[in-house]
Write a protein that holds these residues in place. Structure first.
Motif, PDB file in Angstrom:
ATOM      1  N   UNK A  44     -10.510  36.454   5.838  1.00 27.33           N
ATOM      2  CA  UNK A  44     -10.895  35.071   5.539  1.00 27.33           C
ATOM      3  C   UNK A  44     -10.625  34.117   6.702  1.00 27.33           C
ATOM      4  N   UNK A  45     -10.031  34.616   7.782  1.00 23.88           N
ATOM      5  CA  UNK A  45      -9.653  33.851   8.981  1.00 23.88           C
ATOM      6  C   UNK A  45      -8.507  32.877   8.649  1.00 23.88           C
ATOM      7  N   UNK A  46      -8.430  31.738   9.330  1.00 24.49           N
ATOM      8  CA  UNK A  46      -7.212  30.937   9.221  1.00 24.49           C
ATOM      9  C   UNK A  46      -7.221  30.038   7.983  1.00 24.49           C
ATOM     10  N   UNK A  47      -6.826  30.619   6.871  1.00 23.27           N
ATOM     11  CA  UNK A  47      -6.685  29.892   5.622  1.00 23.27           C
ATOM     12  C   UNK A  47      -5.361  29.130   5.612  1.00 23.27           C
ATOM     13  N   UNK A  48      -5.139  28.361   4.546  1.00 21.85           N
ATOM     14  CA  UNK A  48      -3.868  27.630   4.417  1.00 21.85           C
ATOM     15  C   UNK A  48      -2.669  28.573   4.376  1.00 21.85           C
ATOM     16  N   UNK A  49      -2.692  29.688   3.638  1.00 19.80           N
ATOM     17  CA  UNK A  49      -1.547  30.600   3.686  1.00 19.80           C
ATOM     18  C   UNK A  49      -1.288  31.168   5.080  1.00 19.80           C
ATOM     19  N   UNK A  50      -2.342  31.467   5.828  1.00 20.61           N
ATOM     20  CA  UNK A  50      -2.157  31.965   7.193  1.00 20.61           C
ATOM     21  C   UNK A  50      -1.511  30.891   8.059  1.00 20.61           C
ATOM     22  N   UNK A  51      -1.961  29.655   7.921  1.00 21.57           N
ATOM     23  CA  UNK A  51      -1.385  28.557   8.696  1.00 21.57           C
ATOM     24  C   UNK A  51       0.093  28.367   8.358  1.00 21.57           C
ATOM     25  N   UNK A  52       0.432  28.469   7.078  1.00 20.42           N
ATOM     26  CA  UNK A  52       1.836  28.306   6.692  1.00 20.42           C
ATOM     27  C   UNK A  52       2.697  29.435   7.265  1.00 20.42           C
ATOM     28  N   UNK A  53       2.173  30.651   7.264  1.00 17.40           N
ATOM     29  CA  UNK A  53       2.917  31.768   7.845  1.00 17.40           C
ATOM     30  C   UNK A  53       3.122  31.562   9.341  1.00 17.40           C
ATOM     31  N   UNK A  54       2.082  31.133  10.047  1.00 16.50           N
ATOM     32  CA  UNK A  54       2.209  30.882  11.481  1.00 16.50           C
ATOM     33  C   UNK A  54       3.252  29.802  11.754  1.00 16.50           C
ATOM     34  N   UNK A  55       3.274  28.766  10.934  1.00 15.35           N
ATOM     35  CA  UNK A  55       4.264  27.703  11.087  1.00 15.35           C
ATOM     36  C   UNK A  55       5.672  28.238  10.875  1.00 15.35           C
ATOM     37  N   UNK A  56       5.837  29.062   9.865  1.00 15.80           N
ATOM     38  CA  UNK A  56       7.152  29.647   9.588  1.00 15.80           C
ATOM     39  C   UNK A  56       7.637  30.464  10.786  1.00 15.80           C
ATOM     40  N   UNK A  57       6.770  31.301  11.327  1.00 14.92           N
ATOM     41  CA  UNK A  57       7.173  32.112  12.473  1.00 14.92           C
ATOM     42  C   UNK A  57       7.523  31.241  13.677  1.00 14.92           C
TER      43      UNK A  57
END
Length: 247
Positions: A44-57
């Motif tokens: 699905x590419x950069x969804x909201x959950x992906x963005x939140x995971x990237x922020x966490x890392x």
């Protein structure tokens, strides 16, 4: 750490690729250096959950790059919905893009990271679903020192398109990076027989890998929908962060 985000466009062998960059706030001005991580999304590419995971890392002191994995096939900024239409389009893209094109995408990101004076030479890879497969494939690059692969699809099936006829798992003897392979036992996309085949081939290749299986469904890391398991997600974030910061 607080996190800042921006998007950049990198030139690849198959056209421009939008990449989302997450990093500690004012990383360039703080006089410190950070490990980097290439983070590969679901179909699905950069969804909201992906963005939140990237922020966490990134908040743990990592410079994180999230590429649009199907950049050749969609307008920049395309995000697919978590519905049947989004799933169908994402799977169509997955079955269209040759594996070798991800290699040139990886090389473009690795070349870019070398231009950032606050990024260390050690780079890791992290991914979920097809992104778990792509994190595994990224480890074919010598710059990748560790790869954290969550419920990696299509490794066992050897069915993704390829220009050379060489599927990713067959190339595992080339990998020098430390691999962490994570699975859900209730994941229909990677059944027990498929997991066993991946384990067999990694063992045969003398790969350096750790292996974790949970009573969990596919996409148990995604903090949206009823498959999410927050306790397992936290455990895996902690393990991945420790891995990447020790590269």
């Amino acid at each position: 750490m607080q996190v800042e985000q921006r998007s950049i466009t990198l030139n690849t062998a198959t056209g421009p690729m939008r990449v989302y960059q997450y990093q500690p706030l004012q990383a360039a001005e703080l006089g410190r250096s950070y490990p980097a991580v290439l983070f590969y999304s679901e179909i699905f590419q950069q969804t909201a959950p992906i963005s939140r995971t990237a922020t966490l890392l990134a908040s743990h002191g990592l410079v994180v790059l999230v590429p649009e994995i199907f950049h050749e096939l969609n307008p920049q900024g395309t995000v697919l919905a978590y519905d049947d239409a989004g799933k169908d389009k994402g799977n169509q893209d997955k079955w269209t893009k040759p594996l070798e094109h991800y290699d040139s995408d990886n090389q473009a990101m690795l070349t870019y990271l070398k231009t950032l004076p606050y990024v260390r030479p050690e780079v890791g890879a992290f991914g979920v679903c097809i992104g778990g497969h792509l994190a595994f494939r990224a480890a074919l690059q010598s710059e990748i020192k560790a790869a954290y692969c969550l419920y990696a699809t299509d490794l066992h099936s050897d069915t993704l398109p390829t220009l050379t006829g060489k599927q990713t798992l067959a190339l595992s003897p080339q990998i020098q990076a430390e691999l962490v392979m994570v699975w859900g036992k209730q994941d229909p996309h990677v059944p027990a027989a498929g997991r066993a085949e991946i384990y067999r081939q990694l063992t045969s290749a003398n790969a350096r890998f750790s292996w974790f299986e949970y009573n969990a469904e596919h996409a148990f890391m995604r903090d949206e929908g009823n498959r999410y398991d927050a306790a397992l997600a936290l455990e895996n974030y902690q393990r991945a962060i420790t891995l990447f910061k020790s590269m």
